[in-house]
Scaffold this motif. Structure first.
Motif, PDB file in Angstrom:
ATOM      1  N   HIS A 257       0.869  -1.185   0.000  1.00 24.24           N
ATOM      2  CA  HIS A 257       0.000   0.000   0.000  1.00 24.24           C
ATOM      3  C   HIS A 257       0.901   1.229   0.000  1.00 24.24           C
ATOM      4  O   HIS A 257       2.125   1.098   0.111  1.00 24.24           O
ATOM      5  CB  HIS A 257      -1.001   0.000   1.168  1.00 24.24           C
ATOM      6  CG  HIS A 257      -0.405  -0.076   2.551  1.00 24.24           C
ATOM      7  ND1 HIS A 257       0.335  -1.146   2.998  1.00 24.24           N
ATOM      8  CD2 HIS A 257      -0.456   0.788   3.604  1.00 24.24           C
ATOM      9  CE1 HIS A 257       0.704  -0.943   4.253  1.00 24.24           C
ATOM     10  NE2 HIS A 257       0.245   0.231   4.649  1.00 24.24           N
TER      11      HIS A 257
ATOM     12  N   HIS B 282       1.406   3.768   2.043  1.00 24.66           N
ATOM     13  CA  HIS B 282       1.885   4.444   3.257  1.00 24.66           C
ATOM     14  C   HIS B 282       3.410   4.579   3.198  1.00 24.66           C
ATOM     15  O   HIS B 282       4.095   3.768   2.560  1.00 24.66           O
ATOM     16  CB  HIS B 282       1.424   3.679   4.507  1.00 24.66           C
ATOM     17  CG  HIS B 282      -0.017   3.948   4.860  1.00 24.66           C
ATOM     18  ND1 HIS B 282      -0.725   3.211   5.777  1.00 24.66           N
ATOM     19  CD2 HIS B 282      -0.869   4.900   4.409  1.00 24.66           C
ATOM     20  CE1 HIS B 282      -1.950   3.699   5.893  1.00 24.66           C
ATOM     21  NE2 HIS B 282      -2.068   4.722   5.062  1.00 24.66           N
TER      22      HIS B 282
ATOM     23  N   HIS C  30      -7.256  -1.853   4.826  1.00 24.89           N
ATOM     24  CA  HIS C  30      -6.420  -0.892   5.561  1.00 24.89           C
ATOM     25  C   HIS C  30      -6.367   0.435   4.800  1.00 24.89           C
ATOM     26  O   HIS C  30      -6.482   1.514   5.372  1.00 24.89           O
ATOM     27  CB  HIS C  30      -5.033  -1.512   5.732  1.00 24.89           C
ATOM     28  CG  HIS C  30      -3.980  -0.645   6.313  1.00 24.89           C
ATOM     29  ND1 HIS C  30      -4.061  -0.135   7.583  1.00 24.89           N
ATOM     30  CD2 HIS C  30      -2.795  -0.205   5.803  1.00 24.89           C
ATOM     31  CE1 HIS C  30      -2.961   0.588   7.830  1.00 24.89           C
ATOM     32  NE2 HIS C  30      -2.192   0.571   6.764  1.00 24.89           N
TER      33      HIS C  30
HETATM   34 ZN   LIG Z   1      -0.146   1.216   6.478  1.00 26.89          ZN
END
Ligand SMILES: [Zn+2]
Length: 309
Positions: free
Chosen positions: A99, A101, A183
């Motif tokens: 992902h 992040h 998430h």
């Molecule tokens: Zn994360």
């Protein structure tokens, strides 16, 4: 008076210093010396459960190498790339992230231009919507975070896909799947069928699930767990924390989320507010859910998705 305060103060200062030291996590540096092979084609660098360090993965084929997650910022990204070169020499390099992040994605710019970055369209969406917001939050937490994230920015994808992408690395395939809003919206899993290794991102791990996006959905998460389980993984490499044998993380998450869903729905049915649901479901979990922030996120998602009274 003066003498005693002199005696007490240094002792107190030491205690406080000790408490602060205990709360300060180690710097978020990928420890490349920890590299280990976990299956015929897959190597990982474990995160040693250090906050803001991901488990980094390498899938090594006869003609290409796939790197999974970069570490926080270009300095970590460069170290992660050096290991890829050690494993794959001059082979074609591909990069994917679980992902977007910062500790998973913001080292990508340190990889050379020849590396092909593969993104789901959902990750592209996440970047457009949230940009560097979380990187700015992390940078404010410590001087080392700020240093690591200096000039960090998202790298543009060379290859994009919608739902699934099959990558032939030569003698081994990696299947990348966009999982929807768990998430984050851009959650991506990587499945190495020949080795039965699953990189599950944040969708299944030891720590409690984090509903980190306003789009995070408990309903979607439960469906994702079924999808993960249907692969019958032998080893799960989550994006953080220890690896797991078999489907343990998946069933653990399902049990937890099912209870959150049931209790939140009952609260809504009883006409209680979302805040009341958070209080009462949190009390019901007690010590079973030590991360109250993550539990709150799950309860709010479950409450919002529960059918009206
Ligand atoms: Zn994360």
């Amino acid at each position: 008076m003066r003498a005693s305060s002199r005696l007490i103060f240094p002792a107190l200062a030491l205690m406080l210093a000790g408490a602060v030291a205990a709360q300060t996590p180690p710097p978020p540096i990928v420890k490349t010396e920890g590299l280990k092979q976990i299956s015929p084609r897959v190597h990982i660098i474990p995160d040693n459960s250090v906050p803001l360090v991901p488990n980094v993965g390498y899938v090594v084929g006869e003609k290409a190498v796939l790197v999974i997650d970069t570490g926080l910022g270009p300095r970590n990204g460069a170290a992660v790339y050096e290991v890829a070169k050690k494993l794959g020499g001059d082979k074609q390099m591909y990069l994917v992230t679980t992902h977007v992040h910062p500790e998973h994605d913001l080292g990508a710019q340190a990889f050379p231009a020849g590396t092909k970055l593969i993104r789901s369209n959902d990750q592209v969406k996440d970047i457009a919507e949230f940009g560097l917001q979380l990187a700015e939050v992390f940078a404010k937490r410590s001087a080392i975070n700020a240093e690591l994230l200096k000039d960090a920015n998202f790298r543009k994808a060379d290859i994009t896909f919608d739902k699934d992408y099959d990558l032939d690395l030569g003698g081994v395939h990696a299947r990348l799947t966009a999982m929807g809003a768990n998430h984050t919206t851009g959650d991506t899993i990587i499945w190495i069928d020949s080795d039965r290794v699953l990189f599950s991102g944040d969708i299944a791990m030891r720590a409690q699930p984090a509903f980190a996006s306003p789009h995070s959905s408990l309903k979607r998460w439960m469906a994702s767990l079924d999808q993960l389980e249907s692969l019958k993984p032998g080893i799960i490499v989550p994006s953080h924390g220890p690896t797991g044998d078999g489907a343990g993380f998946i069933t653990g998450y399902r049990t937890y989320l099912a209870e959150v869903r049931e209790r939140a729905a009952a609260e809504k049915h009883a006409g209680h507010s979302a805040d009341e649901a958070v209080a009462s479901v949190t009390a019901a979990f007690g010590d079973r859910a030590p991360d109250k922030g993550r539990l709150t996120g799950a309860i709010r998602a479950a409450y919002a998705e529960a059918p009206p009274k």
